[in-house]
Design a protein around this motif. Structure first.
Motif, PDB file in Angstrom:
ATOM      1  N   ARG A 233      20.329 -17.081  -5.887  1.00 26.66           N
ATOM      2  CA  ARG A 233      18.895 -17.120  -5.587  1.00 26.66           C
ATOM      3  C   ARG A 233      18.591 -16.357  -4.302  1.00 26.66           C
ATOM      4  NH1 ARG A 233      15.087 -20.465  -2.774  1.00 26.66           N
ATOM      5  NH2 ARG A 233      13.044 -20.400  -3.807  1.00 26.66           N
ATOM      6  N   ARG A 234      19.491 -16.449  -3.325  1.00 24.27           N
ATOM      7  CA  ARG A 234      19.249 -15.746  -2.063  1.00 24.27           C
ATOM      8  C   ARG A 234      19.212 -14.234  -2.272  1.00 24.27           C
ATOM      9  NH1 ARG A 234      21.898 -17.869   3.455  1.00 24.27           N
ATOM     10  NH2 ARG A 234      20.490 -19.546   2.848  1.00 24.27           N
ATOM     11  N   GLU A 235      20.102 -13.729  -3.133  1.00 24.10           N
ATOM     12  CA  GLU A 235      20.073 -12.290  -3.401  1.00 24.10           C
ATOM     13  C   GLU A 235      18.809 -11.903  -4.156  1.00 24.10           C
ATOM     14  OE1 GLU A 235      22.774  -8.635  -5.229  1.00 24.10           O
ATOM     15  OE2 GLU A 235      23.550 -10.684  -5.240  1.00 24.10           O
ATOM     16  N   LEU A 236      18.366 -12.761  -5.091  1.00 24.82           N
ATOM     17  CA  LEU A 236      17.123 -12.486  -5.818  1.00 24.82           C
ATOM     18  C   LEU A 236      15.938 -12.420  -4.864  1.00 24.82           C
ATOM     19  CD1 LEU A 236      17.507 -14.742  -8.992  1.00 24.82           C
ATOM     20  CD2 LEU A 236      17.548 -12.247  -8.900  1.00 24.82           C
ATOM     21  N   ILE A 237      15.908 -13.357  -3.905  1.00 24.81           N
ATOM     22  CA  ILE A 237      14.822 -13.352  -2.920  1.00 24.81           C
ATOM     23  C   ILE A 237      14.879 -12.082  -2.083  1.00 24.81           C
ATOM     24  CG2 ILE A 237      13.981 -14.451  -0.799  1.00 24.81           C
ATOM     25  CD1 ILE A 237      13.102 -15.897  -3.306  1.00 24.81           C
ATOM     26  N   ALA A 238      16.084 -11.658  -1.691  1.00 23.19           N
ATOM     27  CA  ALA A 238      16.220 -10.424  -0.923  1.00 23.19           C
ATOM     28  C   ALA A 238      15.700  -9.236  -1.722  1.00 23.19           C
ATOM     29  CB  ALA A 238      17.687 -10.205  -0.530  1.00 23.19           C
ATOM     30  N   GLN A 239      16.033  -9.177  -3.010  1.00 19.61           N
ATOM     31  CA  GLN A 239      15.576  -8.080  -3.856  1.00 19.61           C
ATOM     32  C   GLN A 239      14.064  -8.100  -4.026  1.00 19.61           C
ATOM     33  OE1 GLN A 239      17.702  -8.371  -7.551  1.00 19.61           O
ATOM     34  NE2 GLN A 239      19.659  -7.789  -6.675  1.00 19.61           N
ATOM     35  N   ASP A 240      13.512  -9.302  -4.307  1.00 21.09           N
ATOM     36  CA  ASP A 240      12.077  -9.389  -4.542  1.00 21.09           C
ATOM     37  C   ASP A 240      11.275  -9.166  -3.254  1.00 21.09           C
ATOM     38  OD1 ASP A 240      12.196  -9.743  -7.257  1.00 21.09           O
ATOM     39  OD2 ASP A 240      12.158 -11.924  -7.180  1.00 21.09           O
ATOM     40  N   ALA A 241      11.791  -9.647  -2.129  1.00 20.76           N
ATOM     41  CA  ALA A 241      11.113  -9.404  -0.857  1.00 20.76           C
ATOM     42  C   ALA A 241      11.096  -7.912  -0.556  1.00 20.76           C
ATOM     43  CB  ALA A 241      11.795 -10.174   0.262  1.00 20.76           C
ATOM     44  N   ASN A 242      12.220  -7.259  -0.800  1.00 20.86           N
ATOM     45  CA  ASN A 242      12.294  -5.811  -0.602  1.00 20.86           C
ATOM     46  C   ASN A 242      11.256  -5.103  -1.462  1.00 20.86           C
ATOM     47  OD1 ASN A 242      13.383  -3.141  -1.846  1.00 20.86           O
ATOM     48  ND2 ASN A 242      14.536  -3.316   0.067  1.00 20.86           N
ATOM     49  N   TRP A 243      11.195  -5.501  -2.748  1.00 23.78           N
ATOM     50  CA  TRP A 243      10.256  -4.863  -3.681  1.00 23.78           C
ATOM     51  C   TRP A 243       8.797  -5.092  -3.267  1.00 23.78           C
ATOM     52  CZ3 TRP A 243       6.647  -6.815  -7.295  1.00 23.78           C
ATOM     53  CH2 TRP A 243       6.165  -5.861  -8.203  1.00 23.78           C
ATOM     54  N   VAL A 244       8.463  -6.351  -2.912  1.00 24.74           N
ATOM     55  CA  VAL A 244       7.091  -6.683  -2.514  1.00 24.74           C
ATOM     56  C   VAL A 244       6.700  -5.929  -1.253  1.00 24.74           C
ATOM     57  CG1 VAL A 244       5.623  -8.520  -1.618  1.00 24.74           C
ATOM     58  CG2 VAL A 244       7.031  -8.940  -3.633  1.00 24.74           C
ATOM     59  N   MET A 245       7.599  -5.878  -0.277  1.00 20.49           N
ATOM     60  CA  MET A 245       7.281  -5.227   0.983  1.00 20.49           C
ATOM     61  C   MET A 245       7.125  -3.724   0.816  1.00 20.49           C
ATOM     62  SD  MET A 245       9.751  -7.499   3.493  1.00 20.49           S
ATOM     63  CE  MET A 245       9.344  -6.592   4.985  1.00 20.49           C
ATOM     64  N   GLU A 267      14.746 -13.911   5.973  1.00 18.50           N
ATOM     65  CA  GLU A 267      15.593 -13.281   6.983  1.00 18.50           C
ATOM     66  C   GLU A 267      17.076 -13.565   6.713  1.00 18.50           C
ATOM     67  OE1 GLU A 267      13.851 -14.846  10.511  1.00 18.50           O
ATOM     68  OE2 GLU A 267      12.448 -13.154  10.719  1.00 18.50           O
ATOM     69  N   HIS A 268      17.396 -14.791   6.296  1.00 13.41           N
ATOM     70  CA  HIS A 268      18.780 -15.111   5.944  1.00 13.41           C
ATOM     71  C   HIS A 268      19.213 -14.318   4.710  1.00 13.41           C
ATOM     72  CE1 HIS A 268      19.787 -18.161   8.882  1.00 13.41           C
ATOM     73  NE2 HIS A 268      18.687 -18.855   8.607  1.00 13.41           N
ATOM     74  N   ALA A 269      18.299 -14.162   3.760  1.00 13.51           N
ATOM     75  CA  ALA A 269      18.617 -13.403   2.548  1.00 13.51           C
ATOM     76  C   ALA A 269      18.904 -11.947   2.902  1.00 13.51           C
ATOM     77  CB  ALA A 269      17.460 -13.488   1.555  1.00 13.51           C
ATOM     78  N   PHE A 270      18.107 -11.380   3.791  1.00 16.25           N
ATOM     79  CA  PHE A 270      18.333 -10.001   4.231  1.00 16.25           C
ATOM     80  C   PHE A 270      19.634  -9.890   5.026  1.00 16.25           C
ATOM     81  CE2 PHE A 270      13.605  -8.584   4.183  1.00 16.25           C
ATOM     82  CZ  PHE A 270      13.726  -8.248   2.844  1.00 16.25           C
ATOM     83  N   ARG A 271      19.946 -10.923   5.794  1.00 13.49           N
ATOM     84  CA  ARG A 271      21.190 -10.892   6.578  1.00 13.49           C
ATOM     85  C   ARG A 271      22.403 -10.889   5.644  1.00 13.49           C
ATOM     86  NH1 ARG A 271      22.516 -16.363   9.167  1.00 13.49           N
ATOM     87  NH2 ARG A 271      23.104 -16.625   6.971  1.00 13.49           N
ATOM     88  N   PRO A 274      22.210  -7.023   3.358  1.00  8.84           N
ATOM     89  CA  PRO A 274      21.527  -6.027   4.206  1.00  8.84           C
ATOM     90  C   PRO A 274      21.079  -4.778   3.456  1.00  8.84           C
ATOM     91  CG  PRO A 274      23.896  -6.057   4.633  1.00  8.84           C
ATOM     92  CD  PRO A 274      23.604  -7.249   3.777  1.00  8.84           C
ATOM     93  N   GLU A 275      21.630  -4.527   2.268  1.00  2.94           N
ATOM     94  CA  GLU A 275      21.215  -3.348   1.514  1.00  2.94           C
ATOM     95  C   GLU A 275      19.753  -3.430   1.084  1.00  2.94           C
ATOM     96  OE1 GLU A 275      23.343  -6.053  -1.536  1.00  2.94           O
ATOM     97  OE2 GLU A 275      23.345  -5.630   0.626  1.00  2.94           O
ATOM     98  N   TYR A 276      19.167  -4.646   1.125  1.00  5.81           N
ATOM     99  CA  TYR A 276      17.776  -4.818   0.725  1.00  5.81           C
ATOM    100  C   TYR A 276      16.843  -5.012   1.933  1.00  5.81           C
ATOM    101  CZ  TYR A 276      19.963  -5.744  -3.784  1.00  5.81           C
ATOM    102  OH  TYR A 276      20.701  -5.636  -4.932  1.00  5.81           O
ATOM    103  N   ALA A 277      17.416  -5.124   3.123  1.00  5.20           N
ATOM    104  CA  ALA A 277      16.628  -5.494   4.301  1.00  5.20           C
ATOM    105  C   ALA A 277      15.637  -4.402   4.701  1.00  5.20           C
ATOM    106  CB  ALA A 277      17.557  -5.807   5.472  1.00  5.20           C
TER     107      ALA A 277
END
Length: 282
Positions: A233-245, A267-271, A274-277
Motif C-alpha cells: 500500500r505504501r508503494e501504491l500511495i507513493a505512485q499515486d501521489a507522484n501521479w496526482v502531483m 513522505e514515508h512512502a516517498f522515503r 524515492p523513485e516516485y518522490a
C-alpha cells in the motif's frame, strides 16, 4: 517486482475503481456516474434489458469446434475473456453458474464472430506471459506447459521474451492454462524437486500466481492492465501521489488530502520509494 510506469491508464477507466480500489474523487465520480446512468435508463424505460444467452452459448460451442476459443473471441470482440468463458462454463469458485442472460450489445458482438472474420495473426503477449508465469508459480515447469499446449519445448521460454504472439499460440497457452491452473503438478507427472524449483524461480521473479488471476480473468489479456501483485500500500500511495502531483501541480499536503492519508504517510512512502518522490510539480 512489477511496477507501474508512466501515467497509469487505469485512472481513465472503471477498472481504476473496481480493480485497483482507487478512491480518488474523480475516479469515484466516474464510477457513480456510470451507475446512475444505468438507473436513469431503467426508470425512463430506455434500458435495453437482457436477452437469452443460449444462442450465444451454442454459437461459442460451434466456434470451439473450429478451434476458435474464448481468447480469439475476446480479442475479436474487444470483450473480457471471462465474459466469454461465463457463457459456457460456471465459475470455478462455484459462486456463479453459467451466464443465462446478457445485454443485446454483448450478444451482437459475439454472434458476429465467424470462422472467416475472427482475428488472426498476432496479438499482444500480455495474457500469454501472465498464464505461463502463473503456472510456473504453481510449480509447472515450462517443458510441461509446452507439452500440454502441444508446443515445442523451448516455446514458453521464448514467448516470455516476445511482445506479440500468434493467435493460435495464445489460444494454445490459454487452453493449457485453463486445464492446469487448478491441478497440482506433483499429482500429474512432475517431480516434487522440479516443481519446488520452478515455484522458487517464479517467486524470485515476483510472478503473480493463479489465485491472483482467478479474480481478474476479465483483464488477464488486457495489456493496459497493470498487475498490483506484490506491491505494498505504501508503494501504491507513493505512485499515486507522484501521479496526482505531476498532473495537477499540487504539493504533498494537498496530495495527501486527495488520497485520504496524512502528509507524513506520503513522505514515508516517498522515503521508502524515492523513485516516485516529488515535492511540487511544475
Amino acid at each position: 517486482m512489477t511496477r507501474r510506469t508512466g501515467e497509469p491508464p487505469n485512472h481513465n477507466t472503471l477498472t481504476c475503481y473496481t480493480d485497483y480500489k482507487c478512491r480518488l474523487p474523480e475516479c469515484v465520480a466516474r464510477y457513480n456516474d456510470r451507475n446512475m446512468a444505468r438507473i436513469r435508463a431503467q426508470k425512463d424505460g430506455t434500458w435495453n434489458g437482457l436477452v437469452d444467452a443460449d444462442p450465444i452459448r451454442q454459437h461459442l460451442l460451434a466456434l470451439a469446434v473450429e478451434n476458435i476459443g474464448p481468447g480469439a473471441v475476446a480479442y475479436t470482440t474487444g470483450l473480457p475473456i471471462q465474459t466469454i468463458i461465463d457463457f459456457t462454463r460456471p465459475r470455478r469458485d462455484k459462486r456463479r453458474g453459467k451466464r443465462h442472460r446478457t445485454t443485446p450489445e454483448i450478444a451482437a458482438k459475439i454472434l458476429a464472430v465467424t470462422v472467416d472474420n475472427h482475428t488472426r495473426g498476432r496479438r499482444p503477449a500480455a495474457g500469454t506471459h501472465r498464464r505461463i508465469q502463473a503456472l510456473a508459480a504453481a510449480g509447472w515447469p515450462l517443458i510441461h506447459i509446452a507439452a500440454h499446449a502441444k508446443l515445442s519445448r523451448p516455446t514458453p521460454s521464448d514467448l516470455l521474451r516476445r511482445e506479440t504472439v500468434f493467435a493460435g499460440t495464445a489460444n494454445a497457452i490459454a487452453t493449457a492454462y485453463d486445464y492446469l491452473r487448478n491441478k497440482k503438478p506433483e499429482r500429474h507427472g512432475v517431480d516434487k524437486v522440479q516443481a519446488d524449483r520452478t515455484r522458487n524461480w517464479a517467486k524470485r521473479q515476483n510472478w503473480a500466481p493463479v489465485s491472483y488471476w482467478n479474480d481478474r480473468l476479465d483483464v488477464i489479456d488486457d495489456p493496459h492492465f497493470e498487475s498490483m501483485y506484490g506491491i505494498t500500500r505504501r508503494e501504491l500511495i507513493a505512485q499515486d501521489a507522484n501521479w496526482v502531483m505531476r498532473t495537477t501541480g499540487i504539493d504533498r499536503q494537498a496530495a495527501a488530502e486527495r488520497l485520504g492519508v496524512s502528509k507524513s504517510y506520503v513522505e514515508h512512502a516517498f522515503r521508502d520509494h524515492p523513485e516516485y518522490a516529488v515535492d511540487v510539480a511544475a
